[in-house]
Motif scaffolding. Structure first.
Motif, PDB file in Angstrom:
ATOM      1  N   LYS A 131     130.275 -26.873  47.426  1.00 14.36           N
ATOM      2  CA  LYS A 131     131.508 -26.217  47.859  1.00 14.36           C
ATOM      3  C   LYS A 131     131.707 -24.849  47.212  1.00 14.36           C
ATOM      4  CE  LYS A 131     133.639 -30.682  48.631  1.00 14.36           C
ATOM      5  NZ  LYS A 131     134.582 -31.671  48.124  1.00 14.36           N
ATOM      6  N   LEU A 132     130.823 -24.486  46.294  1.00 14.34           N
ATOM      7  CA  LEU A 132     130.940 -23.192  45.623  1.00 14.34           C
ATOM      8  C   LEU A 132     130.285 -22.093  46.442  1.00 14.34           C
ATOM      9  CD1 LEU A 132     130.029 -24.138  41.936  1.00 14.34           C
ATOM     10  CD2 LEU A 132     132.309 -23.825  42.919  1.00 14.34           C
ATOM     11  N   LYS A 133     130.730 -20.859  46.196  1.00 11.36           N
ATOM     12  CA  LYS A 133     130.078 -19.740  46.884  1.00 11.36           C
ATOM     13  C   LYS A 133     128.668 -19.566  46.323  1.00 11.36           C
ATOM     14  CE  LYS A 133     132.017 -15.810  44.347  1.00 11.36           C
ATOM     15  NZ  LYS A 133     132.836 -14.607  44.504  1.00 11.36           N
ATOM     16  N   PRO A 134     127.777 -18.941  47.087  1.00 15.12           N
ATOM     17  CA  PRO A 134     126.361 -18.870  46.716  1.00 15.12           C
ATOM     18  C   PRO A 134     126.079 -18.325  45.319  1.00 15.12           C
ATOM     19  CG  PRO A 134     126.668 -18.092  48.949  1.00 15.12           C
ATOM     20  CD  PRO A 134     128.036 -18.328  48.388  1.00 15.12           C
ATOM     21  N   SER A 135     126.727 -17.251  44.940  1.00 14.01           N
ATOM     22  CA  SER A 135     126.431 -16.668  43.627  1.00 14.01           C
ATOM     23  C   SER A 135     126.826 -17.619  42.497  1.00 14.01           C
ATOM     24  CB  SER A 135     127.127 -15.321  43.450  1.00 14.01           C
ATOM     25  OG  SER A 135     128.536 -15.464  43.535  1.00 14.01           O
ATOM     26  N   TYR A 136     127.925 -18.340  42.665  1.00 15.63           N
ATOM     27  CA  TYR A 136     128.349 -19.304  41.642  1.00 15.63           C
ATOM     28  C   TYR A 136     127.359 -20.458  41.557  1.00 15.63           C
ATOM     29  CZ  TYR A 136     133.040 -17.191  41.238  1.00 15.63           C
ATOM     30  OH  TYR A 136     134.104 -16.364  41.000  1.00 15.63           O
ATOM     31  N   ARG A 137     126.977 -20.958  42.730  1.00 11.14           N
ATOM     32  CA  ARG A 137     126.043 -22.081  42.764  1.00 11.14           C
ATOM     33  C   ARG A 137     124.729 -21.704  42.084  1.00 11.14           C
ATOM     34  NH1 ARG A 137     124.198 -25.064  48.223  1.00 11.14           N
ATOM     35  NH2 ARG A 137     126.426 -25.251  48.383  1.00 11.14           N
ATOM     36  N   GLU A 138     124.243 -20.538  42.415  1.00 13.35           N
ATOM     37  CA  GLU A 138     122.941 -20.129  41.906  1.00 13.35           C
ATOM     38  C   GLU A 138     122.949 -19.905  40.397  1.00 13.35           C
ATOM     39  OE1 GLU A 138     119.301 -17.575  43.617  1.00 13.35           O
ATOM     40  OE2 GLU A 138     121.298 -16.717  43.892  1.00 13.35           O
ATOM     41  N   VAL A 139     123.978 -19.255  39.871  1.00 13.87           N
ATOM     42  CA  VAL A 139     124.017 -19.000  38.431  1.00 13.87           C
ATOM     43  C   VAL A 139     124.162 -20.310  37.658  1.00 13.87           C
ATOM     44  CG1 VAL A 139     126.502 -18.549  38.075  1.00 13.87           C
ATOM     45  CG2 VAL A 139     124.802 -17.342  36.694  1.00 13.87           C
ATOM     46  N   ILE A 140     124.883 -21.275  38.198  1.00 12.53           N
ATOM     47  CA  ILE A 140     124.994 -22.589  37.543  1.00 12.53           C
ATOM     48  C   ILE A 140     123.654 -23.308  37.561  1.00 12.53           C
ATOM     49  CG2 ILE A 140     125.988 -24.910  37.754  1.00 12.53           C
ATOM     50  CD1 ILE A 140     128.624 -23.549  38.586  1.00 12.53           C
ATOM     51  N   ILE A 141     122.956 -23.246  38.675  1.00 16.24           N
ATOM     52  CA  ILE A 141     121.646 -23.908  38.759  1.00 16.24           C
ATOM     53  C   ILE A 141     120.705 -23.343  37.699  1.00 16.24           C
ATOM     54  CG2 ILE A 141     119.564 -24.215  40.161  1.00 16.24           C
ATOM     55  CD1 ILE A 141     121.442 -24.268  42.641  1.00 16.24           C
ATOM     56  N   TRP A 142     120.590 -22.013  37.644  1.00 19.13           N
ATOM     57  CA  TRP A 142     119.632 -21.420  36.701  1.00 19.13           C
ATOM     58  C   TRP A 142     120.061 -21.591  35.247  1.00 19.13           C
ATOM     59  CZ3 TRP A 142     115.260 -21.309  38.684  1.00 19.13           C
ATOM     60  CH2 TRP A 142     114.974 -20.760  39.924  1.00 19.13           C
ATOM     61  N   ARG A 143     121.344 -21.377  34.935  1.00 20.25           N
ATOM     62  CA  ARG A 143     121.769 -21.409  33.532  1.00 20.25           C
ATOM     63  C   ARG A 143     122.012 -22.827  33.017  1.00 20.25           C
ATOM     64  NH1 ARG A 143     121.536 -19.607  29.619  1.00 20.25           N
ATOM     65  NH2 ARG A 143     123.635 -19.381  28.861  1.00 20.25           N
ATOM     66  N   LYS A 144     122.687 -23.654  33.784  1.00 18.75           N
ATOM     67  CA  LYS A 144     123.110 -24.963  33.281  1.00 18.75           C
ATOM     68  C   LYS A 144     122.161 -26.094  33.658  1.00 18.75           C
ATOM     69  CE  LYS A 144     126.733 -23.445  31.219  1.00 18.75           C
ATOM     70  NZ  LYS A 144     126.801 -23.459  29.765  1.00 18.75           N
ATOM     71  N   ILE A 145     121.612 -26.058  34.834  1.00 19.85           N
ATOM     72  CA  ILE A 145     120.733 -27.145  35.256  1.00 19.85           C
ATOM     73  C   ILE A 145     119.303 -26.881  34.806  1.00 19.85           C
ATOM     74  CG2 ILE A 145     119.796 -28.394  37.244  1.00 19.85           C
ATOM     75  CD1 ILE A 145     122.538 -27.868  38.620  1.00 19.85           C
ATOM     76  N   GLU A 146     118.806 -25.677  35.063  1.00 18.47           N
ATOM     77  CA  GLU A 146     117.443 -25.338  34.652  1.00 18.47           C
ATOM     78  C   GLU A 146     117.381 -24.813  33.217  1.00 18.47           C
ATOM     79  OE1 GLU A 146     114.600 -26.021  36.232  1.00 18.47           O
ATOM     80  OE2 GLU A 146     115.845 -27.020  37.723  1.00 18.47           O
ATOM     81  N   GLU A 147     118.532 -24.547  32.619  1.00 16.75           N
ATOM     82  CA  GLU A 147     118.667 -24.133  31.226  1.00 16.75           C
ATOM     83  C   GLU A 147     117.893 -22.858  30.887  1.00 16.75           C
ATOM     84  OE1 GLU A 147     117.597 -27.681  29.033  1.00 16.75           O
ATOM     85  OE2 GLU A 147     119.587 -28.547  29.361  1.00 16.75           O
ATOM     86  N   LEU A 148     117.935 -21.889  31.802  1.00 20.73           N
ATOM     87  CA  LEU A 148     117.309 -20.604  31.540  1.00 20.73           C
ATOM     88  C   LEU A 148     118.217 -19.760  30.656  1.00 20.73           C
ATOM     89  CD1 LEU A 148     115.900 -19.582  35.024  1.00 20.73           C
ATOM     90  CD2 LEU A 148     114.774 -20.845  33.200  1.00 20.73           C
ATOM     91  N   SER A 149     117.628 -18.825  29.969  1.00 19.22           N
ATOM     92  CA  SER A 149     118.416 -17.902  29.143  1.00 19.22           C
ATOM     93  C   SER A 149     119.176 -16.939  30.049  1.00 19.22           C
ATOM     94  CB  SER A 149     117.504 -17.127  28.208  1.00 19.22           C
ATOM     95  OG  SER A 149     116.727 -16.203  28.946  1.00 19.22           O
ATOM     96  N   ILE A 150     120.120 -16.240  29.460  1.00 17.28           N
ATOM     97  CA  ILE A 150     120.864 -15.229  30.210  1.00 17.28           C
ATOM     98  C   ILE A 150     119.897 -14.154  30.711  1.00 17.28           C
ATOM     99  CG2 ILE A 150     122.585 -13.382  29.995  1.00 17.28           C
ATOM    100  CD1 ILE A 150     124.089 -15.293  28.057  1.00 17.28           C
ATOM    101  N   LYS A 151     118.976 -13.751  29.858  1.00 20.57           N
ATOM    102  CA  LYS A 151     118.005 -12.719  30.227  1.00 20.57           C
ATOM    103  C   LYS A 151     117.127 -13.173  31.396  1.00 20.57           C
ATOM    104  CE  LYS A 151     114.358  -9.816  28.401  1.00 20.57           C
ATOM    105  NZ  LYS A 151     113.557  -9.404  27.272  1.00 20.57           N
ATOM    106  N   GLU A 152     116.610 -14.404  31.324  1.00 18.44           N
ATOM    107  CA  GLU A 152     115.765 -14.919  32.410  1.00 18.44           C
ATOM    108  C   GLU A 152     116.547 -15.003  33.719  1.00 18.44           C
ATOM    109  OE1 GLU A 152     112.701 -17.974  30.171  1.00 18.44           O
ATOM    110  OE2 GLU A 152     114.817 -18.572  30.353  1.00 18.44           O
ATOM    111  N   THR A 153     117.782 -15.472  33.631  1.00 17.08           N
ATOM    112  CA  THR A 153     118.625 -15.591  34.818  1.00 17.08           C
ATOM    113  C   THR A 153     118.893 -14.216  35.419  1.00 17.08           C
ATOM    114  OG1 THR A 153     119.636 -17.583  33.900  1.00 17.08           O
ATOM    115  CG2 THR A 153     120.809 -16.497  35.700  1.00 17.08           C
ATOM    116  N   ALA A 154     119.179 -13.248  34.564  1.00 22.59           N
ATOM    117  CA  ALA A 154     119.435 -11.884  35.038  1.00 22.59           C
ATOM    118  C   ALA A 154     118.214 -11.316  35.760  1.00 22.59           C
ATOM    119  CB  ALA A 154     119.823 -10.990  33.856  1.00 22.59           C
ATOM    120  N   GLU A 155     117.030 -11.582  35.236  1.00 18.20           N
ATOM    121  CA  GLU A 155     115.805 -11.086  35.871  1.00 18.20           C
ATOM    122  C   GLU A 155     115.612 -11.697  37.258  1.00 18.20           C
ATOM    123  OE1 GLU A 155     112.557 -11.782  33.173  1.00 18.20           O
ATOM    124  OE2 GLU A 155     113.379 -10.409  31.677  1.00 18.20           O
TER     125      GLU A 155
END
Length: 168
Positions: free
Chosen positions: A114-138
């Motif tokens: 139910k979240l907008k795409p950018s919210y969904r994606e940043v949660i997936i990379w940062r919280k679920i896949e546990e990537l760093s802020i730098k990796e997510t930004a890249e």
């Protein structure tokens, strides 16, 4: 510069190492197991067709993540799902999903849908896949500050979707 091609053993090792997180990402993003499997395969087909895979594991992983993102968004655009309308139970049987099993996980999955795409994606990379802020930004082609701010807003929106308070 001479391009070196991969053998079957190298391909199998790369697939074994990197396919689970790519598949999880695809599943959370498109919310359909079979489609996620197909899109994950497409990522690795493109990787093999690239031919030059003699890179560091970090370079391989980065390339796979960016390619996965592009393939997923191409699929969603083609299917006119870019609004990320959540799937209903009639669209997908809950017991077929690899992460269903606990009620909390099902609620999280539904709320993510139910979240907008950018919210969904940043949660997936940062919280679920546990990537760093730098990796997510890249991967997202954002600056680190945008990742932090978007994640904060996304987590607030997720809490609301899951019935929590917005007090933080």
């Amino acid at each position: 510069m001479e391009v070196q091609f991969v053998n079957d053993f190298e391909i199998a090792n790369i697939y074994k190492q990197f396919s689970p997180p790519i598949f999880r990402y695809m599943t959370y993003l498109v919310q359909h197991r079979q489609v996620a499997e197909d899109l994950t395969q497409e990522v690795f087909i493109r990787f093999v067709n690239l031919g030059d895979v003699h890179r560091t594991p970090a370079e391989i992983q980065g390339w796979l993540r960016k390619t996965a993102r592009n393939i997923a968004f191409d699929y969603l655009r083609r299917k006119r799902l870019i609004k990320f309308t959540p799937f209903l139970v009639i669209h997908e049987k809950a017991d077929e999903h690899p992460f269903f099993g606990m009620e909390e996980v099902r609620e999280l999955y539904d709320a993510l849908g139910k979240l907008k795409p950018s919210y969904r994606e940043v949660i997936i990379w940062r919280k679920i896949e546990e990537l760093s802020i730098k990796e997510t930004a890249e991967i997202l082609n954002w600056n680190e500050e945008k990742v932090k701010n978007t994640l904060k807003r996304a987590m607030q929106a997720l809490r609301l979707k899951m019935g929590g308070a917005e007090d933080e």
